[in-house]
Design an enzyme around this catalytic site. Structure first.
Site, PDB file in Angstrom:
ATOM      1  N   ASP A 267       4.012  -3.110   6.543  1.00 49.63           N
ATOM      2  CA  ASP A 267       3.871  -2.174   5.438  1.00 49.63           C
ATOM      3  C   ASP A 267       2.413  -1.980   5.041  1.00 49.63           C
ATOM      4  O   ASP A 267       2.032  -0.933   4.530  1.00 49.63           O
ATOM      5  CB  ASP A 267       4.686  -2.685   4.233  1.00 49.63           C
ATOM      6  CG  ASP A 267       4.652  -1.712   3.071  1.00 49.63           C
ATOM      7  OD1 ASP A 267       5.020  -0.540   3.283  1.00 49.63           O
ATOM      8  OD2 ASP A 267       4.255  -2.106   1.962  1.00 49.63           O
TER       9      ASP A 267
ATOM     10  N   HIS B 110       4.232   2.965  -2.631  1.00 52.08           N
ATOM     11  CA  HIS B 110       3.411   4.179  -2.575  1.00 52.08           C
ATOM     12  C   HIS B 110       2.486   4.222  -1.361  1.00 52.08           C
ATOM     13  O   HIS B 110       1.735   5.178  -1.192  1.00 52.08           O
ATOM     14  CB  HIS B 110       2.554   4.280  -3.847  1.00 52.08           C
ATOM     15  CG  HIS B 110       3.357   4.287  -5.115  1.00 52.08           C
ATOM     16  ND1 HIS B 110       4.156   5.339  -5.476  1.00 52.08           N
ATOM     17  CD2 HIS B 110       3.495   3.351  -6.089  1.00 52.08           C
ATOM     18  CE1 HIS B 110       4.748   5.061  -6.630  1.00 52.08           C
ATOM     19  NE2 HIS B 110       4.370   3.853  -7.011  1.00 52.08           N
ATOM     20  N   ARG B 111       2.542   3.168  -0.529  1.00 48.96           N
ATOM     21  CA  ARG B 111       1.590   3.119   0.580  1.00 48.96           C
ATOM     22  C   ARG B 111       1.809   4.263   1.572  1.00 48.96           C
ATOM     23  O   ARG B 111       0.859   4.763   2.166  1.00 48.96           O
ATOM     24  CB  ARG B 111       1.693   1.780   1.311  1.00 48.96           C
ATOM     25  CG  ARG B 111       1.083   0.625   0.536  1.00 48.96           C
ATOM     26  CD  ARG B 111       0.845  -0.583   1.429  1.00 48.96           C
ATOM     27  NE  ARG B 111       0.199  -1.657   0.681  1.00 48.96           N
ATOM     28  CZ  ARG B 111       0.804  -2.747   0.265  1.00 48.96           C
ATOM     29  NH1 ARG B 111       2.096  -2.902   0.495  1.00 48.96           N
ATOM     30  NH2 ARG B 111       0.151  -3.681  -0.391  1.00 48.96           N
ATOM     31  N   ALA B 112       3.072   4.683   1.753  1.00 49.43           N
ATOM     32  CA  ALA B 112       3.369   5.732   2.736  1.00 49.43           C
ATOM     33  C   ALA B 112       2.597   7.001   2.424  1.00 49.43           C
ATOM     34  O   ALA B 112       1.882   7.555   3.283  1.00 49.43           O
ATOM     35  CB  ALA B 112       4.873   6.014   2.775  1.00 49.43           C
TER      36      ALA B 112
END
Length: 670
Positions: A189, A270-272
């Site tokens: 991730d 929110h990393r995507a």
């Protein structure tokens, strides 16, 4: 897919802060070749003279501690710098913590009488590439430390009398073979782009690949000459793209599109969308544009969001994910608001209309994910499914045991009591700064090295932890012999395969008034055969005492330090007729003592089942009773202990062994 990996590597070369690249693939899929090939096209970097971490002359606020006092200036008063090749640092699998983050320089510390910091691999990799081959096999502690430093962009060292910080912002490239073990989900991730090299190549492509590989082995210089022009073009493209990147902009509507794709794909956190926005800007910079367009957005979704998505593998979860239909209505509201604004703008100015139309053209016409979280384009399903297979579980800490006496040396630590295994390297590092002072104090002794008790450091060792499988077998009643023989066969099968996994097996039959440990925790097949030659059968059914004895055996095994996880396999129908008090204290039971009711016996067993869960043990209940009407109590025991339940009437030892192995595998990966 090879083109997608090349694009991802090119983006990483343009922007080191893109978030890292992970490439998975089976043996011989050119993962390492592609990762190492990036080094050839990286442009050289300008570095401050005397810097230990490739400091950037244009960013003095990021310099490492003490560099401002060591910098040099030429006659014109300009800061002295040097041009060097962009660093490419590989992290070996057996790397130690001090080699990674840095430690005391023993030689310099002895000479100067002060603590001198020796930079580690993270300092060497700053502004270059940090490459980790087989990241799935890297020690958990090291990988966590590595990702924390890369996320923060700074390495802060506080150890052995050192307080030092330096910048660390390399491009992380990781490769791994999923067949050798999955990568933990939280680790993937934190890497922006996750791609797979496992895609069938066409016949012509395979022939071409073999041809160029053979030519490189025989005449490498000629291959370098062939690629020289393209390499220089790539270097130029990267330098120009880095300049363009400073001016690339993305509209709010485009950002909304990426967020919507992340939500529809079921991406956590929110990393995507953060990584996707960065990748989209990089794609525009590579093309020499200052604005992100439709193709950039689509490619960013394919590279970043698609591998993180949860594609309809679990229908119940998909139904739970449907509640975020607030977004579609918002979209409709947005579109209606845009229509109203367009009407107003038509009345006001024609020029603003054209700008709005251009902005609308920069958004894709349709989403890659539909409202239900499925893929609109079926061609992309293959890549999404591959990404799902690569995901691993988050925690495997119980598969490793830490101690001070046995295992592989992973790091030094301050001793707690007597030192069992001395960490010589760390002890010398701790003593090094005081050698000059101690030598002056004790000139007559003639000793070369002065080590005091306060310098002592102990080794922290880690070794693979096995699991303990405890068979609790109902040896009462007419079917007892079958159950005992099946448990014996399953235990011997597990022991035959326990050499590599270090698993142990124990058998506790319960019959008559109490349970007994027929086979204590062991990895020895010969001992198991000897102990299980005679199988006791018949009598009452003290189930509560059998489960209690299993918990006690498990806790004792845990204290020994050789067992990480414990699984109790109860082969029973859940029926009991002997109370725990009668099993543990038979003298207190007299002829006048009333017999416990069925409900009291059940409550007693439920209480023990709850203790199994609280003790952190796993329970597998195998109901082998072939009865027309079942009480269902065995299932209730499994439910209370949050374990598994299998109804396997007339099961053979092979079936029991297979069920146990499956549950054990799930336990180890949880």
């Amino acid at each position: 897919v090879q083109d997608a990996i090349k694009t991802a590597l090119l983006l990483g070369a343009v922007d080191r802060d893109v978030g890292g690249i992970a490439i998975s693939g089976k043996r011989g899929t050119a993962k390492t070749i592609m990762a190492r090939g990036l080094h050839a096209i990286l442009p050289p970097i300008d570095v401050v003279v005397n810097s230990n971490s490739n400091a950037d002359p244009s960013c003095p606020e990021e310099w490492e501690d003490g560099l401002a006092d060591r910098v040099q200036y030429d006659s014109s008063g300009n800061l002295k710098t040097k041009i060097m090749k962009s660093p490419f640092v590989q992290i070996p699998l057996g790397v130690t913590e001090d080699r990674l983050i840095g430690s005391v320089d023993v030689e310099e510390s002895v000479k100067s009488g002060t603590t001198v910091f020796q930079p580690g691999l993270l300092a060497e990799a700053h502004r270059g590439v940090l490459y980790v081959d087989e990241i799935n096999l890297l020690d958990e502690g090291i990988s966590n430390l590595l990702l924390n430093v890369l996320t923060e962009g700074v390495n802060i060292v506080e150890r052995e009398g050192i307080s030092f910080r330096h910048p660390c912002r390399p491009l992380l490239i990781a490769t791994y073979n999923p067949e050798e073990g999955a990568v933990r989900e939280h680790l993937l991730d934190r890497v922006a782009i996750n791609l797979s090299a496992d895609v069938p190549m066409s016949f012509e492509d395979r022939v071409a690949a073999v041809g160029i590989a053979t030519q490189f082995q025989e005449q490498s210089n000629e291959v370098f000459k062939m690629a020289e022009e393209e390499t220089e073009l790539a270097k130029t493209q990267i330098i120009l793209a880095r300049e363009y990147l400073k001016d690339v902009t993305m509209s709010r509507e485009q950002l909304k599109y990426l967020v919507m794709e992340s939500m529809r794909g079921g991406c956590q956190g929110h990393r995507a969308e953060l990584y996707a926005a960065r990748v989209a800007k990089c794609l525009a910079a590579v093309e020499g544009r200052e604005k992100v367009n439709v193709d950039d957005l689509k490619k960013a979704v394919e590279l970043v969001i698609l591998p993180r998505s949860n594609i309809q593998e679990r229908p119940p979860e998909d139904q739970n994910q449907q509640p975020p239909p607030p977004p579609p209505p918002q979209q409709n509201q947005d579109s209606s608001e845009q229509n109203e604004e367009e009407k107003e703008e038509e009345d006001e100015e024609d020029e603003k209309d054209e700008e709005n139309e251009q902005q609308e053209d920069q958004l894709p016409e349709e989403f890659i994910f539909d409202a239900d979280g499925g893929l609109v384009d079926e061609k992309l399903l293959f890549f999404a499914q591959q990404a799902q297979r690569r995901k691993g579980k988050a925690g495997r800490a119980k598969n490793v045991i830490f101690s001070e006496d046995r295992g592989r040396y992973i790091k030094p630590m301050l001793p707690k009591g007597p030192v069992k295994r001395l960490a010589v390297d760390a002890t010398l590092r701790a003593a090094a700064p005081y050698q000059k002072l101690r030598r002056e104090k004790d000139m007559q002794s003639g000793r070369k090295v002065f080590v005091e008790k306060t310098d002592m450091r102990a080794k922290r060792m880690a070794r693979k932890a096995g699991a303990l499988v405890i068979f609790v077998v109902d040896a009462s009643g007419s079917m007892a012999l079958n159950r005992m023989q099946n448990a014996k066969g399953a235990a011997l099968k597990l022991l035959a395969e326990s050499y590599t996994s270090r698993d142990q097996v124990s058998i506790i039959p319960f019959r008559g008034d109490a349970a007994e440990v027929l086979l204590p925790p062991s990895r020895s097949i010969s001992m198991a055969r000897k102990r299980l030659e005679k199988l006791p059968c018949g009598g009452g059914s003290p189930l509560a005492h059998g489960l209690t004895t299993a918990v006690r055996v498990g806790l004792n095994a845990e204290k020994s330090g050789d067992v990480g996880r414990i699984m109790i396999v109860a082969i029973t129908d859940g029926r009991a007729n002997i109370s725990l008090k009668r099993s543990t204290d038979p003298e207190s039971i007299t002829a006048d003592t009333p017999r416990p009711s069925s409900q009291e016996l059940k409550d007693e067993i439920i209480e023990v089942a709850a203790k199994i869960y609280k003790a952190g043990m796993s329970l597998l209940v195998i109901d082998t009773e072939n009865k027309f009407v079942s009480t269902g109590f065995a299932k209730e025991i499994a439910r209370v202990a949050q374990g598994k339940y299998y109804y396997l009437p007339n099961a053979s030892d092979a079936v029991i062994s297979a069920a146990t192995k499956e549950a054990l595998s799930t336990l180890k990966n949880s």
